[in-house]
Design a protein around this motif. Structure first.
Motif, PDB file in Angstrom:
ATOM      1  N   LYS A  49      48.906-134.069  91.490  1.00 53.22           N
ATOM      2  CA  LYS A  49      50.493-134.050  90.960  1.00 53.22           C
ATOM      3  C   LYS A  49      51.445-135.005  91.845  1.00 53.22           C
ATOM      4  CE  LYS A  49      50.266-131.413  87.411  1.00 53.22           C
ATOM      5  NZ  LYS A  49      50.111-132.041  86.308  1.00 53.22           N
ATOM      6  N   SER A  50      51.094-135.139  93.155  1.00 54.30           N
ATOM      7  CA  SER A  50      52.084-135.936  94.040  1.00 54.30           C
ATOM      8  C   SER A  50      51.682-137.475  93.765  1.00 54.30           C
ATOM      9  CB  SER A  50      51.838-135.715  95.493  1.00 54.30           C
ATOM     10  OG  SER A  50      50.445-135.886  95.634  1.00 54.30           O
ATOM     11  N   GLN A  51      50.357-137.818  93.363  1.00 59.21           N
ATOM     12  CA  GLN A  51      49.853-139.142  93.282  1.00 59.21           C
ATOM     13  C   GLN A  51      50.236-139.543  91.718  1.00 59.21           C
ATOM     14  OE1 GLN A  51      45.886-139.002  94.202  1.00 59.21           O
ATOM     15  NE2 GLN A  51      46.242-139.963  96.135  1.00 59.21           N
ATOM     16  N   GLN A  52      50.353-138.484  90.886  1.00 62.26           N
ATOM     17  CA  GLN A  52      50.919-138.642  89.150  1.00 62.26           C
ATOM     18  C   GLN A  52      52.394-139.250  89.397  1.00 62.26           C
ATOM     19  OE1 GLN A  52      50.411-135.441  86.869  1.00 62.26           O
ATOM     20  NE2 GLN A  52      47.800-135.543  87.057  1.00 62.26           N
ATOM     21  N   GLN A  53      53.005-138.375  90.204  1.00 62.38           N
ATOM     22  CA  GLN A  53      54.415-138.750  90.345  1.00 62.38           C
ATOM     23  C   GLN A  53      54.665-140.009  90.995  1.00 62.38           C
ATOM     24  OE1 GLN A  53      55.623-135.357  92.838  1.00 62.38           O
ATOM     25  NE2 GLN A  53      55.946-133.912  91.070  1.00 62.38           N
ATOM     26  N   PHE A  54      53.813-140.530  91.859  1.00 57.56           N
ATOM     27  CA  PHE A  54      54.111-141.905  92.480  1.00 57.56           C
ATOM     28  C   PHE A  54      53.861-142.868  91.443  1.00 57.56           C
ATOM     29  CE2 PHE A  54      52.024-145.482  94.334  1.00 57.56           C
ATOM     30  CZ  PHE A  54      52.687-146.097  95.221  1.00 57.56           C
ATOM     31  N   VAL A  55      52.841-142.846  90.631  1.00 58.39           N
ATOM     32  CA  VAL A  55      52.361-143.647  89.731  1.00 58.39           C
ATOM     33  C   VAL A  55      53.720-143.612  88.632  1.00 58.39           C
ATOM     34  CG1 VAL A  55      51.049-144.286  87.438  1.00 58.39           C
ATOM     35  CG2 VAL A  55      49.999-143.456  89.708  1.00 58.39           C
ATOM     36  N   ALA A  56      54.396-142.614  88.279  1.00 60.26           N
ATOM     37  CA  ALA A  56      55.336-142.467  87.173  1.00 60.26           C
ATOM     38  C   ALA A  56      56.699-143.290  87.940  1.00 60.26           C
ATOM     39  CB  ALA A  56      55.742-141.067  87.113  1.00 60.26           C
ATOM     40  N   ARG A  57      57.022-143.051  89.221  1.00 66.01           N
ATOM     41  CA  ARG A  57      57.975-144.050  89.625  1.00 66.01           C
ATOM     42  C   ARG A  57      57.672-145.571  89.671  1.00 66.01           C
ATOM     43  NH1 ARG A  57      57.509-139.632  93.586  1.00 66.01           N
ATOM     44  NH2 ARG A  57      56.491-141.021  95.160  1.00 66.01           N
ATOM     45  N   MET A  58      56.293-145.941  89.921  1.00 62.64           N
ATOM     46  CA  MET A  58      56.043-147.292  89.911  1.00 62.64           C
ATOM     47  C   MET A  58      56.070-147.666  88.436  1.00 62.64           C
ATOM     48  SD  MET A  58      52.503-147.276  92.206  1.00 62.64           S
ATOM     49  CE  MET A  58      51.938-148.879  91.273  1.00 62.64           C
ATOM     50  N   ILE A  59      55.902-147.039  87.372  1.00 59.98           N
ATOM     51  CA  ILE A  59      55.917-147.443  86.027  1.00 59.98           C
ATOM     52  C   ILE A  59      57.371-147.578  85.583  1.00 59.98           C
ATOM     53  CG2 ILE A  59      55.619-146.836  83.758  1.00 59.98           C
ATOM     54  CD1 ILE A  59      52.640-145.585  84.610  1.00 59.98           C
ATOM     55  N   GLN A  60      58.136-146.448  86.082  1.00 65.88           N
ATOM     56  CA  GLN A  60      59.590-146.660  85.910  1.00 65.88           C
ATOM     57  C   GLN A  60      60.386-147.966  86.356  1.00 65.88           C
ATOM     58  OE1 GLN A  60      61.711-143.321  87.761  1.00 65.88           O
ATOM     59  NE2 GLN A  60      63.627-143.864  86.600  1.00 65.88           N
ATOM     60  N   THR A  61      60.011-147.952  87.633  1.00 63.76           N
ATOM     61  CA  THR A  61      60.444-149.284  88.192  1.00 63.76           C
ATOM     62  C   THR A  61      60.037-150.578  87.633  1.00 63.76           C
ATOM     63  OG1 THR A  61      60.219-148.462  90.515  1.00 63.76           O
ATOM     64  CG2 THR A  61      60.472-150.708  90.451  1.00 63.76           C
ATOM     65  N   VAL A  62      58.947-150.535  87.037  1.00 64.86           N
ATOM     66  CA  VAL A  62      58.427-151.896  86.289  1.00 64.86           C
ATOM     67  C   VAL A  62      59.412-151.808  85.087  1.00 64.86           C
ATOM     68  CG1 VAL A  62      56.539-152.749  85.156  1.00 64.86           C
ATOM     69  CG2 VAL A  62      56.261-152.025  87.397  1.00 64.86           C
ATOM     70  N   LEU A  63      59.414-150.913  84.269  1.00 64.73           N
ATOM     71  CA  LEU A  63      60.072-150.665  83.004  1.00 64.73           C
ATOM     72  C   LEU A  63      61.535-151.018  83.163  1.00 64.73           C
ATOM     73  CD1 LEU A  63      58.468-147.552  81.487  1.00 64.73           C
ATOM     74  CD2 LEU A  63      58.034-149.948  80.538  1.00 64.73           C
ATOM     75  N   ALA A  64      62.187-150.640  84.391  1.00 67.06           N
ATOM     76  CA  ALA A  64      63.684-150.823  84.668  1.00 67.06           C
ATOM     77  C   ALA A  64      63.748-152.397  84.729  1.00 67.06           C
ATOM     78  CB  ALA A  64      64.000-149.951  85.777  1.00 67.06           C
ATOM     79  N   GLU A  65      62.810-152.892  85.454  1.00 65.28           N
ATOM     80  CA  GLU A  65      63.036-154.484  85.688  1.00 65.28           C
ATOM     81  C   GLU A  65      62.730-155.034  84.529  1.00 65.28           C
ATOM     82  OE1 GLU A  65      60.148-155.415  88.867  1.00 65.28           O
ATOM     83  OE2 GLU A  65      61.269-154.322  90.428  1.00 65.28           O
ATOM     84  N   ALA A  66      61.795-154.726  83.635  1.00 70.15           N
ATOM     85  CA  ALA A  66      61.670-155.421  82.158  1.00 70.15           C
ATOM     86  C   ALA A  66      62.955-155.022  81.438  1.00 70.15           C
ATOM     87  CB  ALA A  66      60.464-155.017  81.589  1.00 70.15           C
ATOM     88  N   ALA A  67      63.618-153.952  81.387  1.00 72.18           N
ATOM     89  CA  ALA A  67      64.850-153.768  80.587  1.00 72.18           C
ATOM     90  C   ALA A  67      66.018-154.694  81.060  1.00 72.18           C
ATOM     91  CB  ALA A  67      65.106-152.207  80.484  1.00 72.18           C
TER      92      ALA A  67
END
Length: 69
Positions: A49-67
């Motif tokens: 779960k901790s690594q899943q959360q890390f991946v989720a944060r990375m994806i969130q960052t990329v999506l925020a930058e794209a938006a």
């Protein structure tokens, strides 16, 4: 962080359950290997779960930058 998960699921055209490996995606009529993004999601679902959360944060960052563009 968790609020970005629905956006990630929509972007990847999967349900939240599928995003975390809780259900199998329906057959889409195509044969052959799963798309690479789907293989990645399935691999992430197997992480702790901790690594899943890390991946989720990375994806969130990329999506925020794209938006923001």
């Amino acid at each position: 962080m968790l609020s970005a998960l629905p956006t990630v699921a929509v972007t990847l055209a999967v349900s939240l359950d599928e995003l975390f490996g809780q259900s199998k995606p329906a057959a889409r009529g195509k044969r052959g290997p799963a798309p690479q993004w789907q293989q990645h999601i399935e691999a992430v679902a197997q992480l702790p779960k901790s690594q899943q959360q890390f991946v989720a944060r990375m994806i969130q960052t990329v999506l925020a930058e794209a938006a923001a563009r």
